[in-house]
Design a protein around this motif. Structure first.
Motif, PDB file in Angstrom:
ATOM      1  N   ALA A 130       0.814  -1.226   0.000  1.00  0.00           N
ATOM      2  CA  ALA A 130       0.000   0.000   0.000  1.00  0.00           C
ATOM      3  C   ALA A 130       0.841   1.267   0.000  1.00  0.00           C
ATOM      4  N   VAL A 150       2.922   2.340   2.333  1.00  0.00           N
ATOM      5  CA  VAL A 150       3.095   2.968   3.643  1.00  0.00           C
ATOM      6  C   VAL A 150       4.561   3.056   4.001  1.00  0.00           C
ATOM      7  N   PHE A 193       0.103   1.697   9.054  1.00  0.00           N
ATOM      8  CA  PHE A 193      -0.977   1.158   8.227  1.00  0.00           C
ATOM      9  C   PHE A 193      -2.314   1.224   8.969  1.00  0.00           C
ATOM     10  N   LEU A 209      -3.645   4.665   8.730  1.00  0.00           N
ATOM     11  CA  LEU A 209      -4.100   5.012   7.388  1.00  0.00           C
ATOM     12  C   LEU A 209      -5.566   4.643   7.176  1.00  0.00           C
ATOM     13  N   VAL A 222      -5.648  -6.672  -1.949  1.00  0.00           N
ATOM     14  CA  VAL A 222      -5.094  -5.330  -1.732  1.00  0.00           C
ATOM     15  C   VAL A 222      -4.442  -4.806  -3.006  1.00  0.00           C
ATOM     16  N   LEU A 249      -5.550  -1.548  -5.328  1.00  0.00           N
ATOM     17  CA  LEU A 249      -4.630  -0.426  -5.571  1.00  0.00           C
ATOM     18  C   LEU A 249      -4.432  -0.193  -7.061  1.00  0.00           C
ATOM     19  N   CYS A 257      -7.066   1.817  -8.457  1.00  0.00           N
ATOM     20  CA  CYS A 257      -7.086   3.189  -7.922  1.00  0.00           C
ATOM     21  C   CYS A 257      -8.084   3.371  -6.775  1.00  0.00           C
ATOM     22  N   ARG A 308      -6.251   4.482  -0.680  1.00  0.00           N
ATOM     23  CA  ARG A 308      -5.472   3.654   0.249  1.00  0.00           C
ATOM     24  C   ARG A 308      -6.145   3.525   1.615  1.00  0.00           C
ATOM     25  N   ASP A 309      -6.846   4.560   2.058  1.00  0.00           N
ATOM     26  CA  ASP A 309      -7.492   4.446   3.362  1.00  0.00           C
ATOM     27  C   ASP A 309      -8.627   3.429   3.336  1.00  0.00           C
ATOM     28  N   VAL A 312      -8.554   0.745   1.282  1.00  0.00           N
ATOM     29  CA  VAL A 312      -7.830  -0.529   1.199  1.00  0.00           C
ATOM     30  C   VAL A 312      -7.394  -0.973   2.595  1.00  0.00           C
ATOM     31  N   ALA A 313      -6.823  -0.055   3.351  1.00  0.00           N
ATOM     32  CA  ALA A 313      -6.352  -0.393   4.699  1.00  0.00           C
ATOM     33  C   ALA A 313      -7.510  -0.842   5.579  1.00  0.00           C
TER      34      ALA A 313
END
Length: 786
Positions: free
Chosen positions: A614, A616, A630, A633, A664, A668, A671, A674-675, A677-678
């Protein structure tokens, strides 16, 4: 009126907390005669008088004891009537087996704070003001009973005024062992530019140096700290550089709760911790930078939404913060990876290249004790580091040990634990046991605890990892040895923390621990009680390319996981591949060949891998950094999760972490923010916890779950996992007295060793049920979601 006499024995933390003065005042108020004294077991009392006043006396002993007293046991019996007419405090008695407990160090009380600021009081501005309700305890005691002669205050002879208070039953300093004043007690000294230890107020040059951007070494209760103005970026950056601490957050000392609220959100449970007698560092959610006044320098806690905050806990801290009028960084006086400095000469040598000046004093510290760190989970304490303010208060064991035990702990965040009967004395935080200095701190601490609590271990419990310094030391001891698997110790620690014996469904998620099969575990589902365990499931193992290097460089774990997730055809448009293109092929080759790439089922390493994917962090400067960042995030408003079915793996179930890494990476590439995804990843792991425990319940009928291991310091994961488990009808045990990380492992080892001395273990029957259920868990299918 007939007279009655009673002998009373009180055990617990009843020395150094004003218990004898309390008993004296109570007895004299009721018109009773007799005596009270300290000995190696606690407090002894002989009291005689009318039957009704004696009964009232006995009831009040437990009904209204001093605030700092912890009464564990009271025994009473008849005594001969002697005809005494007065009540007295007897000289302390010594001899026999020691059972007396020592109080932790206690933050300055309100009464002493009033003395500190009252111009008419002879202790106004005196940095060592204390009474029976506060002050140094554990860090100054050399032996028991807790009397001045057995503390580092022995070298300071009381002046007439202090002696008068000490012997006056009506004074709150009546028998306060560290009692002192400017005429007879310890004194401050400043060493550095603008002053020395001679004439003048040592605080003035210290305050001036901080205001001018300097770094100050301050001698506290359990060792030296390093201080700088929290708002002064050049000063904090200089401290970080000199201390060789690249990113790990610093703690901040604020003057009071109001000052803490100008930096962070403080709820009632957090305020209780901040203002309580232990005064730990409390991890608080930071306010947005725009609303913070004064500001906190970026280098204090780079990129961190949380801030470790503590309030003054000694008169010196109060004086320093009041003079400055703003928060300071207050971090352990050491270079990274070393234990905190506490001896003056050693501190001057080790900290001389970091601090611009020293604010010190001449009261010796007998045992180094770093600050405790706590966060709040659902209104209860969740310790991260248990040390000053809590140690050496013992924890009760569900099963008493038939023989004395020493548990040697793990390697990181090291503590040890000594057990006598049903009392477990978990040590202060030692540090990471990776060098000679920390090993010496460990052995010195063991010797001190053995002497203080009169424990000669006959059984030594240790981790199975052959390369841990604590294990090597244990193997050299003349005692019966008990090897305890690391994750069993984690679950046993959670059981002991909650006062239960099991069996439970135990989930142990951490960085890694030596497994009983010789591989590196860390994502474990166990069926366990204190005496034994069975591995029910685990995270599917993956290679750890480069071994320990993969811990410091999380992108290596990403490479191993992605190679498996995409069957060797990893998309080249992933940023983690681009950032590490120069070494990617070589690291993947290591993983495939299994050369210097041990297999691991570690959940901590899976978090590292996903954090690197990700974007990070590809490399870390302190343990768990990638996972910590992470977690921060993740968007807590996101409640959907990646799918991750549990699969049959021979006689156990496995969690296919590669599925999560693939999900994950695919998000990504599409697009997805990321927040989001986390958050989806955290939610997926929480569901994995609930699904795995549901499988164990189907197999064994266990409806209690114990969560332990450093990964469960992650409040987002912990909260989501506990919610899902409770929704499915589980009772969930979490830590609240010792840390879920390796700082709690020694308690677990001790509990396992104590239980191993018992004849029978419930886990044996559960093992049979588990074995019978293995082949029916998946109903003939290769995958399931529960």
């Amino acid at each position: 009126m007939s007279r009655r006499a009673v002998a009373v024995r009180i055990e617990g933390i009843v020395q150094g907390v004003g218990f004898r003065p309390f008993v004296y005042g109570l007895a004299t108020r009721l018109g009773l005669a007799g005596l009270v004294g300290n000995d190696e077991r606690g407090v002894f009392i002989e009291v005689e008088g009318g039957s009704a006043p004696v009964e009232e006396f006995l009831a009040a002993l437990t009904g209204d004891p001093p605030p700092l007293a912890v009464i564990e046991r009271i025994t009473t019996g008849p005594a001969p009537v002697t005809g005494r007419r007065t009540f007295a405090i007897a000289p302390s008695a010594a001899g026999g087996d020691r059972h007396a407990l020592v109080s932790p160090d206690v933050a300055t009380c309100d009464a002493c704070l009033r003395d500190l600021t009252d111009p008419a009081d002879r202790r106004c501005g005196y940095a060592f003001t204390n009474c029976t309700g506060c002050g140094p305890r554990f860090t100054i005691v050399r032996d028991v009973p807790y009397d001045r002669a057995n503390t580092t205050m022995a070298g300071f002879r009381m002046c007439a005024d202090c002696a008068g208070e000490y012997h006056d039953p009506g004074d709150r300093r009546f028998h306060a062992q560290p009692v002192c004043c400017p005429a007879c007690g310890p004194s401050l000294r400043f060493h550095g530019p603008g002053g020395s230890g001679a004439a003048g107020d040592p605080l003035e040059p210290a305050v001036r140096l901080l205001r001018e951007g300097g770094v100050l070494a301050v001698k506290g209760l359990g060792g030296y700290h390093l201080a700088a103005l929290a708002a002064d970026e050049p000063a904090v950056a200089a401290l970080r550089s000199r201390k060789h601490r690249e990113d790990k957050p610093f703690a901040v000392m604020a003057g009071d709760v109001a000052a803490a609220r100008r930096l962070c959100v403080v709820d009632p449970a957090e305020e209780r911790l901040l203002t309580g007698p232990a005064r730990p560092v409390v991890l608080l959610r930071r306010l947005p930078d725009a609303s913070v006044a004064p500001s906190v320098a970026p280098s204090v806690a780079p990129g961190n939404r949380w801030l470790g905050v503590l309030l003054p806990y000694t008169p010196l801290h109060h004086l320093l913060l009041r003079s400055l009028g703003q928060p300071i960084v207050l971090t352990s006086g050491n270079v990274s990876d070393e234990p905190i400095a506490y001896r003056d000469e050693d501190a001057l040598e080790r900290l001389g290249g970091i601090a611009d000046a020293f604010l010190t004093h001449d009261r010796p510290i007998h045992i180094r004790t770093d600050d405790s760190v706590v966060r709040v989970f659902r209104g209860r304490d969740l310790p991260i580091r248990r040390s000053r303010g809590y140690v050496p208060h013992p924890l009760p064991l569900a099963r008493a040990a038939r023989r004395p035990v020493l548990a040697c702990g793990a390697e990181l965040k090291h503590t040890f634990c000594l057990v006598k009967d049903d009392r477990a004395f978990v040590s202060h935080h030692i540090g990471d046991l990776e060098n000679y200095e920390t090993l010496r701190s460990f052995t010195e601490g063991v010797d001190h605890f053995r002497r203080l609590f009169d424990i000669t271990p006959e059984v030594v419990a240790h981790d199975l990892h052959p390369d841990y310094l604590s294990t090597k030391w244990a193997l050299d001891q003349d005692a019966d040895l008990v090897g305890v698997q690391h994750h069993h110790a984690h679950i046993a620690s959670c059981l002991a923390d909650n006062g239960v014996a099991g069996p439970v469904a135990g989930v142990a998620f951490d960085g890694l621990g030596y497994g009983s099969d010789g591989t590196l575990w860390g994502g474990e589902f166990l069926v366990a009680d204190l005496a034994g365990f069975e591995r029910a499931g685990h995270l599917a193992p993956v290679p750890m390319p480069g071994g320990a290097t993969a811990i410091r460089q999380p992108w290596r774990m990403a490479a191993a996981y992605l190679d498996l997730a995409y069957d060797g055809d990893v998309p080249e448009d992933l940023d983690v591949v681009r950032r590490n293109a120069g070494q990617w092929a070589a690291v993947v080759a290591l993983a495939r060949r299994g050369v210097n790439a041990p297999l691991t089922s570690s959940m901590g390493r899976l978090f590292d891998a996903v954090a690197a994917v990700a974007g990070v962090r590809d490399a870390i400067t302190y343990e768990g950094q990638a996972a910590v960042e992470f977690e921060q995030l993740a968007d807590p408003a996101v409640d959907d999760a990646y799918p991750c079915g549990l699969v049959s793996a021979g006689t156990r179930f496995a969690v296919p972490g590669v599925e999560l890494v693939r999900a994950v990476a695919d998000d990504l590439r599409a697009c997805v923010p990321r927040d989001v995804v986390a958050a989806r990843f955290h939610n997926a792991v929480a569901r994995v916890v609930a699904d795995g425990c549901t499988l164990v319940r189907k197999a064994c009928g266990l409806s209690t779950v114990a969560l332990s291991g450093g990964v469960f310091q992650n409040l987002l994961l912990l909260g989501r996992a506990v919610t899902l488990l409770e929704e499915r009808g589980f009772t969930v045990l979490t830590h609240h007295r010792v840390p879920p990380n390796d700082g709690g492992v020694s308690l677990g080892q001790a509990a396992v060793a104590a239980a191993a001395m018992a004849a029978n273990s419930p886990i044996r029957g559960v093992r049979r049920e588990l074995s019978q259920a293995r082949h029916t868990w998946f109903g003939g299918m290769s995958e399931t979601g529960t």
